[in-house]
Write a protein that holds these residues in place. Structure first.
Motif, PDB file in Angstrom:
ATOM      1  N   HIS A 161      10.225   7.215   6.142  1.00  0.00           N
ATOM      2  CA  HIS A 161       9.895   5.980   6.856  1.00  0.00           C
ATOM      3  C   HIS A 161       9.344   4.976   5.853  1.00  0.00           C
ATOM      4  O   HIS A 161       8.867   5.352   4.785  1.00  0.00           O
ATOM      5  CB  HIS A 161       8.843   6.316   7.924  1.00  0.00           C
ATOM      6  N   LYS A 162       9.392   3.695   6.225  1.00  0.00           N
ATOM      7  CA  LYS A 162       8.864   2.639   5.345  1.00  0.00           C
ATOM      8  C   LYS A 162       7.387   2.900   5.021  1.00  0.00           C
ATOM      9  O   LYS A 162       6.909   2.558   3.942  1.00  0.00           O
ATOM     10  CB  LYS A 162       9.018   1.281   6.036  1.00  0.00           C
ATOM     11  N   ASN A 163       6.668   3.535   5.982  1.00  0.00           N
ATOM     12  CA  ASN A 163       5.245   3.804   5.731  1.00  0.00           C
ATOM     13  C   ASN A 163       5.027   5.117   4.962  1.00  0.00           C
ATOM     14  O   ASN A 163       3.941   5.661   4.923  1.00  0.00           O
ATOM     15  CB  ASN A 163       4.474   3.831   7.058  1.00  0.00           C
ATOM     16  N   ASN A 164       6.127   5.639   4.369  1.00  0.00           N
ATOM     17  CA  ASN A 164       6.092   6.833   3.517  1.00  0.00           C
ATOM     18  C   ASN A 164       5.975   8.164   4.239  1.00  0.00           C
ATOM     19  O   ASN A 164       5.891   9.199   3.597  1.00  0.00           O
ATOM     20  CB  ASN A 164       4.955   6.750   2.484  1.00  0.00           C
ATOM     21  N   GLY A 188      11.434   1.903  10.241  1.00  0.00           N
ATOM     22  CA  GLY A 188      10.573   0.809   9.781  1.00  0.00           C
ATOM     23  C   GLY A 188      11.301  -0.244   8.957  1.00  0.00           C
ATOM     24  O   GLY A 188      10.762  -1.321   8.727  1.00  0.00           O
ATOM     25  N   TYR A 189      12.492   0.038   8.493  1.00  0.00           N
ATOM     26  CA  TYR A 189      13.244  -0.938   7.690  1.00  0.00           C
ATOM     27  C   TYR A 189      14.131  -1.785   8.590  1.00  0.00           C
ATOM     28  O   TYR A 189      14.639  -1.285   9.601  1.00  0.00           O
ATOM     29  CB  TYR A 189      14.155  -0.217   6.682  1.00  0.00           C
ATOM     30  N   GLU A 207      14.949  -0.258  12.734  1.00  0.00           N
ATOM     31  CA  GLU A 207      13.592  -0.731  12.458  1.00  0.00           C
ATOM     32  C   GLU A 207      12.563   0.088  13.244  1.00  0.00           C
ATOM     33  O   GLU A 207      11.500   0.410  12.727  1.00  0.00           O
ATOM     34  CB  GLU A 207      13.488  -2.220  12.804  1.00  0.00           C
ATOM     35  N   GLU A 265      17.571  -4.373   5.068  1.00  0.00           N
ATOM     36  CA  GLU A 265      16.893  -3.552   4.044  1.00  0.00           C
ATOM     37  C   GLU A 265      17.586  -2.200   3.920  1.00  0.00           C
ATOM     38  O   GLU A 265      17.860  -1.723   2.825  1.00  0.00           O
ATOM     39  CB  GLU A 265      15.417  -3.340   4.432  1.00  0.00           C
TER      40      GLU A 265
END
Ligand code: ADP
Length: 476
Positions: A210-213, A164-165, A160, A169
């Protein structure tokens, strides 16, 4: 949270429950069992002294610990003797009864001892399990486990912070879906190669989304532990190295820009120094000539360093293109030897060159490698002596070598000296240099599909060599 280890299934324990439960429940159990035994005695017409009391002692020692189990055994001993050993309703202490009592107590002690050993073993395993999980799950490094089919079966919570996940997930994604396309194929290839080599470890660097792209640079150390029965997985530890990569990139950009900017003034300086040198040559003032000559040598030195730094930048960006032509390698070797000989009075440079002299390669770059070998041979044999330059045809290769009788290179450093910026500690303070020359030579020879190496004995000297496949050179 995906489980790292299977939960130790040992059921509940009431060792820490209040006194009245710890001792009340065993007494209740004894009462019930006694009633049942009395009823059974009526049915079968026979009384068996300690039957079923063992069961109660086992249960009590399992769930309530040793002390309630000892108390239960003693009570059971008295009830058994009183109600179930003739003459009934009195405590008989004859030889037979005492033997029966002693055996019962002995067996109860064994049960209690075993039970308590088992309980402490389970406690130790649980503690080790909790410690292991805490280490893995609280570590800043991410850890994943992949099975033989390439499926990720475990992922630590650190994911995480890194991508970020959450671990759940991450596990729901297809393994390779977050990887950058530029590296995906190579990483996949390395991974599947690793899967076939139990015990092997590989270190890889690649980008993941990353989850934030944004893209995160990951460095992973992956070990194949499929052959270890307790693990049976491929384990990968990984961390976010984006900051390090960004810094490296900034440093490389800086080196590139700085060396590029320095090149123009240094070229002018070189030209002016040469003019001065030429002017002072015929001048009666010999000191001025000698100063101009030294200036010229220092400018040459700076120029070489700047050229090396520029080469590094070109190599890093993959822009080092070869300019392939046919040329006489012996001719340029002799020219380089002549120039090098002028820089030293302590060394004698001798050449023994093959008759096959026409090769198809990048003349400038091969000349650069030869120059580097010879100038290193001079630099790292300060006591002087002979330097031997040899070229010969071996099979389908042209093998070129430079032998000196200088400091030599220890076996453990022989591979390292071809790395970027690597310099042997003992020569760092004595000899000038950036540790780039051999790295650049290696890249040039690799681009020519050749090989490069050194054979050396510390304190005795070295032979630096490269080979160029004649056929490949011609086909380039
Ligand atoms: P530089 O000479 O600028 O340090 P190189 O990449 O050419 O960089 O060489 C790397 C290191 O290898 C040198 O610092 C030196 O320690 C060692 N080395 C290179 N050539 C020789 C040689 N002929 N004899 C002994 N050591 C050498």
């Amino acid at each position: 949270m995906p489980r790292l280890t299977k939960k130790l299934s040992i059921g509940k324990s009431y060792i820490n429950s209040p006194f009245y439960i710890k001792y009340g429940v065993p007494v209740l159990l004894l009462a019930l069992v006694t009633l049942f035994k009395l009823w059974l005695a009526i049915i079968i017409g026979k009384k068996i002294a300690f039957m079923l009391y063992f069961g109660v002692v086992i249960i009590v020692s399992r769930y309530f610990g040793s002390r309630p189990a000892i108390v239960t055994s003693i009570i059971a001993l008295f009830i058994g003797n009183y109600l179930f050993i003739a003459p009934y309703y009195t405590i008989t202490l004859g030889k037979v009864e005492l033997t029966q009592d002693a055996l019962f107590i002995l067996e109860c002690s064994l049960i209690i001892g075993l039970s308590s050993a088992l309980a402490s073993a389970i406690k130790r395993v649980q503690t080790a399990d909790r410690l292991f999980k805490a280490l893995i799950e609280k570590s800043a490094e991410g850890i994943i486990m992949v099975n033989a089919d390439g499926q990720t079966t475990y992922c630590s919570p650190a994911i995480e912070d890194i991508l970020g996940y959450t671990a759940e997930e991450f596990l729901s994604f297809e393994s390779w879906s977050l990887m950058h396309n530029d590296e995906k194929l190579d990483v996949k290839e390395e991974f599947y190669r690793l899967a076939g080599h139990p015990g092997k470890t590989i270190i890889l660097q690649h980008r993941m989304k990353h989850k934030n792209n944004s893209w995160v640079w990951i460095e992973s150390k992956t070990t194949n532990l499929l052959a270890e029965p307790a693990v049976n997985a491929i384990i990968s530890n990984f961390s976010n190295i984006t900051a390090r990569i960004t810094l490296e990139k900034q440093r490389e950009d800086f080196i590139g820009v700085a060396s590029h900017e320095l090149k123009t003034p240094i070229t002018s300086l070189k030209a002016y120094t040469q003019v001065l040198r030429a002017r002072f040559k015929s001048n009666p003032d010999t000191t001025s000539y000698s100063i101009a000559k030294k200036m010229d040598q220092q400018v040459n030195h700076i120029t070489r360093m700047i050229t090396s730094l520029l080469d590094i930048t070109t190599l890093q960006t993959g822009q080092l293109n070869l300019n392939i032509t046919e040329f006489d390698i012996n001719k340029i070797t002799l020219e380089i030897i002549e120039l090098a000989q002028q820089t030293t009075i302590n060394h004698t440079i001798k050449a023994s060159l093959t008759e096959i002299n026409q090769i198809t390669a990048d003349k400038e770059r091969i000349g650069q490698v030869i120059t580097n070998f010879i100038s290193n041979a001079i630099k790292y044999s300060p006591q002087g002596l002979e330097i031997q330059v040899t070229s010969e045809i071996k099979g389908r290769d042209l093998v070129f070598s430079v032998t000196d009788h200088g400091l030599g290179v220890s076996e453990k450093e022989q591979d390292k000296i071809f790395e970027r910026f690597y310099r042997i500690d003992s020569s760092k303070n004595t000899f000038q240099g950036l540790g780039l020359g051999l790295y650049i030579c290696m890249q040039i020879i690799k681009l020519h599909q050749g090989q490069i190496g050194v054979s050396s004995e510390e304190g005795k000297g070295s032979t630096f060599w490269f080979s160029l496949p004649l056929s490949a050179i011609n086909a380039l």
